[in-house]
Motif scaffolding. Structure first.
Motif, PDB file in Angstrom:
ATOM      1  N   VAL A  59       3.537   4.368 -28.339  1.00 27.02           N
ATOM      2  CA  VAL A  59       3.305   3.156 -26.829  1.00 27.02           C
ATOM      3  C   VAL A  59       1.788   2.760 -26.376  1.00 27.02           C
ATOM      4  O   VAL A  59       1.626   3.627 -25.740  1.00 27.02           O
ATOM      5  CB  VAL A  59       4.342   4.065 -25.447  1.00 27.02           C
ATOM      6  CG1 VAL A  59       4.366   3.157 -24.960  1.00 27.02           C
ATOM      7  CG2 VAL A  59       5.478   4.454 -26.648  1.00 27.02           C
ATOM      8  N   GLN A  60       1.777   2.108 -26.304  1.00 28.35           N
ATOM      9  CA  GLN A  60       0.613   1.165 -25.575  1.00 28.35           C
ATOM     10  C   GLN A  60       0.837   1.238 -24.027  1.00 28.35           C
ATOM     11  O   GLN A  60       1.841   0.223 -23.851  1.00 28.35           O
ATOM     12  CB  GLN A  60      -0.336  -0.067 -25.908  1.00 28.35           C
ATOM     13  CG  GLN A  60      -0.543   0.491 -27.829  1.00 28.35           C
ATOM     14  CD  GLN A  60      -1.030  -0.686 -28.201  1.00 28.35           C
ATOM     15  OE1 GLN A  60      -1.377  -1.959 -27.881  1.00 28.35           O
ATOM     16  NE2 GLN A  60      -2.272  -0.285 -29.450  1.00 28.35           N
ATOM     17  N   TYR A  61      -0.665   1.731 -23.678  1.00 26.73           N
ATOM     18  CA  TYR A  61      -0.053   1.955 -22.085  1.00 26.73           C
ATOM     19  C   TYR A  61      -1.125   0.752 -21.475  1.00 26.73           C
ATOM     20  O   TYR A  61      -2.548   1.102 -21.531  1.00 26.73           O
ATOM     21  CB  TYR A  61       0.249   2.671 -21.623  1.00 26.73           C
ATOM     22  CG  TYR A  61       0.382   2.720 -19.573  1.00 26.73           C
ATOM     23  CD1 TYR A  61       1.675   2.990 -19.249  1.00 26.73           C
ATOM     24  CD2 TYR A  61      -0.718   2.623 -18.904  1.00 26.73           C
ATOM     25  CE1 TYR A  61       2.067   3.130 -17.673  1.00 26.73           C
ATOM     26  CE2 TYR A  61      -0.216   2.096 -17.340  1.00 26.73           C
ATOM     27  CZ  TYR A  61       1.239   2.659 -17.138  1.00 26.73           C
ATOM     28  OH  TYR A  61       1.424   3.300 -15.695  1.00 26.73           O
ATOM     29  N   GLY A  62      -0.926  -0.931 -20.726  1.00 26.40           N
ATOM     30  CA  GLY A  62      -1.793  -1.127 -20.339  1.00 26.40           C
ATOM     31  C   GLY A  62      -2.473  -0.617 -18.498  1.00 26.40           C
ATOM     32  O   GLY A  62      -1.584  -0.320 -18.086  1.00 26.40           O
ATOM     33  N   SER A  63      -3.960   0.118 -18.891  1.00 30.23           N
ATOM     34  CA  SER A  63      -4.224   0.575 -17.797  1.00 30.23           C
ATOM     35  C   SER A  63      -5.299   0.089 -16.782  1.00 30.23           C
ATOM     36  O   SER A  63      -6.514   0.045 -16.564  1.00 30.23           O
ATOM     37  CB  SER A  63      -5.529   1.518 -18.848  1.00 30.23           C
ATOM     38  OG  SER A  63      -4.126   2.576 -19.645  1.00 30.23           O
ATOM     39  N   LEU A  90       1.242   8.352 -25.910  1.00 32.69           N
ATOM     40  CA  LEU A  90       0.874   7.204 -25.571  1.00 32.69           C
ATOM     41  C   LEU A  90      -0.314   7.041 -25.998  1.00 32.69           C
ATOM     42  O   LEU A  90      -1.589   7.963 -25.649  1.00 32.69           O
ATOM     43  CB  LEU A  90       1.152   7.936 -23.888  1.00 32.69           C
ATOM     44  CG  LEU A  90       0.770   6.427 -23.033  1.00 32.69           C
ATOM     45  CD1 LEU A  90       1.878   6.156 -22.411  1.00 32.69           C
ATOM     46  CD2 LEU A  90       0.790   6.926 -21.412  1.00 32.69           C
ATOM     47  N   LEU A  91      -1.157   5.541 -25.720  1.00 31.27           N
ATOM     48  CA  LEU A  91      -1.956   5.366 -25.858  1.00 31.27           C
ATOM     49  C   LEU A  91      -2.539   4.376 -25.290  1.00 31.27           C
ATOM     50  O   LEU A  91      -2.477   3.075 -25.078  1.00 31.27           O
ATOM     51  CB  LEU A  91      -2.227   4.207 -27.669  1.00 31.27           C
ATOM     52  CG  LEU A  91      -3.478   4.073 -27.932  1.00 31.27           C
ATOM     53  CD1 LEU A  91      -4.116   5.244 -28.268  1.00 31.27           C
ATOM     54  CD2 LEU A  91      -3.111   3.356 -29.450  1.00 31.27           C
ATOM     55  N   PRO A  92      -3.068   4.359 -24.568  1.00 33.66           N
ATOM     56  CA  PRO A  92      -3.232   3.358 -22.717  1.00 33.66           C
ATOM     57  C   PRO A  92      -4.785   2.807 -23.669  1.00 33.66           C
ATOM     58  O   PRO A  92      -5.497   3.605 -23.709  1.00 33.66           O
ATOM     59  CB  PRO A  92      -4.391   4.670 -22.075  1.00 33.66           C
ATOM     60  CG  PRO A  92      -4.001   5.791 -22.605  1.00 33.66           C
ATOM     61  CD  PRO A  92      -3.577   6.174 -23.713  1.00 33.66           C
ATOM     62  N   THR A  93      -4.661   2.078 -23.331  1.00 34.30           N
ATOM     63  CA  THR A  93      -5.354   0.980 -23.320  1.00 34.30           C
ATOM     64  C   THR A  93      -5.678  -0.413 -22.018  1.00 34.30           C
ATOM     65  O   THR A  93      -5.343  -0.221 -21.043  1.00 34.30           O
ATOM     66  CB  THR A  93      -4.364  -0.332 -23.960  1.00 34.30           C
ATOM     67  OG1 THR A  93      -3.629  -1.178 -23.346  1.00 34.30           O
ATOM     68  CG2 THR A  93      -3.955   0.474 -25.604  1.00 34.30           C
ATOM     69  N   SER A  94      -7.465  -0.150 -22.104  1.00 25.72           N
ATOM     70  CA  SER A  94      -7.361  -1.289 -21.081  1.00 25.72           C
ATOM     71  C   SER A  94      -7.784  -3.001 -21.348  1.00 25.72           C
ATOM     72  O   SER A  94      -7.325  -3.246 -21.729  1.00 25.72           O
ATOM     73  CB  SER A  94      -8.751  -0.770 -20.410  1.00 25.72           C
ATOM     74  OG  SER A  94      -8.767  -1.349 -19.477  1.00 25.72           O
ATOM     75  N   HIS A  95      -9.110  -2.354 -22.031  1.00 24.18           N
ATOM     76  CA  HIS A  95      -9.490  -4.005 -22.874  1.00 24.18           C
ATOM     77  C   HIS A  95      -9.967  -3.075 -24.251  1.00 24.18           C
ATOM     78  O   HIS A  95     -10.988  -2.406 -24.307  1.00 24.18           O
ATOM     79  CB  HIS A  95     -11.266  -4.287 -22.215  1.00 24.18           C
ATOM     80  CG  HIS A  95     -11.121  -4.857 -21.002  1.00 24.18           C
ATOM     81  ND1 HIS A  95      -9.942  -6.296 -20.575  1.00 24.18           N
ATOM     82  CD2 HIS A  95     -11.297  -4.290 -19.171  1.00 24.18           C
ATOM     83  CE1 HIS A  95     -10.209  -6.560 -19.532  1.00 24.18           C
ATOM     84  NE2 HIS A  95     -11.169  -5.386 -18.488  1.00 24.18           N
TER      85      HIS A  95
END
Length: 344
Positions: free
Chosen positions: A112-116, A81-86
């Motif tokens: 998997v990129q996860y919008g955070s 999991l690759l959390p992404t925000s900005h």
């Protein structure tokens, strides 16, 4: 009159979902062989003609392995999991992330990129844990805590890796010294005789975790020198750069560290359009050492940053997943040095 029944949207009407048994029959092999081939299992030796036959059968039938079923058999998922925000913008980071994801894929992980956006600390950890990843690689914008790391590990995550400006308890931490970037850039300007130095602070979301430490580093570089640092908020827009250039002489600045090459190039063009000579009246330094900076006139001075390679980070993830009993370690990254060119 009977009511019409609703058809679930799980599959097209009349079309059966192909199974590994279908692939095995078409290829003339066992289901175990299908599993070994399509899951890239290296522990079992299978001839190349057999592998090719299984892949061709799977392609003909449109069969793909079921990720959840594979996770049940293995006891854990292969999801990283690759959390992404900005996500930080720019060619340097884009190249790094592309290489990282490609290297993980070659190691048979699914990224998997996860919008955070809007999530913080334990709230973020719980949201990530719901997906049951085998590993989480946090880029530092969501500030994980020791409790958040424990939530992830209790959910089955074998490894939690943080890539940011500080270490996090319980994680394999790669700590980037962003302050060094601002420090070496500003020290170079001071050594060149500049005394009133602007430091660009991008107004785009997600960059404060980089710009704040770089500003702190610039302030360290001028301590005791008689030089001063002036923060310069700037949007990545021509209008914003032009507005700043229009009041440049009122600010009395004779140099600027542009945060990175992109902001530095944006501002340098606006300064030139406003009639301010570079480097005669104002010296300009960027960071990242992008090719485009070398094509400008004057060529852009920059800070060259030696980051961890995407391949190296992928290998760290793989080792941490395979050896979860190894204690987490903290490793310092980001060697920075100035490449002086014509703009300073």
């Amino acid at each position: 009159m009977s009511q019409p029944t609703e058809r679930t949207p799980e599959r097209p009407a009349g079309r059966a979902v192909p199974t590994s048994a279908d692939v095995a029959r078409l290829a003339g092999v066992s289901r175990a062989t299908v599993s070994y081939v399509l899951n890239n299992t290296s522990a079992v030796r299978i001839s190349e003609p057999t592998r090719r036959r299984v892949r061709e059968a799977a392609e003909e039938l449109g069969y793909v392995p079921h990720a959840a079923a594979r996770s049940l058999r293995a006891g854990h998922s292969r999801m990283v999991l690759l959390p992404t925000s900005h996500v930080p913008v720019g060619p340097l980071y884009s190249q790094f992330f592309n290489e990282f994801q490609w290297a993980l894929r070659r190691l048979d992980y699914t990224v998997v990129q996860y919008g955070s956006v809007g999530l913080e600390a334990e709230e973020a950890a719980r949201a990530w844990a719901e997906l049951r990843p085998v590993a989480v690689v946090s880029l530092g914008e969501v500030q994980l805590t020791g409790q958040g790391v424990e939530i992830l590990k209790r959910s089955g995550a074998r490894a939690v890796i943080t890539l940011g400006t500080r270490a996090v308890e319980g994680t394999h931490a790669l700590v980037m010294d962003q302050g060094k970037v601002g420090e070496v850039a500003t020290a170079h300007l001071v050594a060149s005789g500049r005394r009133r130095i602007g430091v660009v602070i991008p107004e785009e979301p997600g960059l404060a975790m980089f710009s704040g430490p770089r500003l702190d580093g610039a302030r360290r570089a001028v301590a005791g020198t008689g030089a001063t640092v002036v923060p310069l908020p700037l949007r990545y827009e021509e209008e914003s750069a032009n507005e700043l250039a229009a009041r440049w002489r009122d600010l009395g600045l004779d140099a600027v560290f542009g945060y990175n090459d992109e902001y530095a190039m944006l501002l340098m063009r606006a300064l030139q359009d406003a009639g301010i000579a570079v480097p005669g009246e104002t010296a300009v330094v960027g960071a990242d050492d992008l090719l485009l900076g070398r094509l400008l006139r004057p060529r852009l001075s920059t800070v060259r940053i030696d980051m961890v390679l995407g391949r190296e980070l992928a290998e760290l993830v793989d080792r941490a997943v395979r050896e979860p009993e190894v204690p987490p370690r903290t490793r310092a990254l980001l060697d920075s040095r100035v490449v002086r060119r014509e703009s300073s």
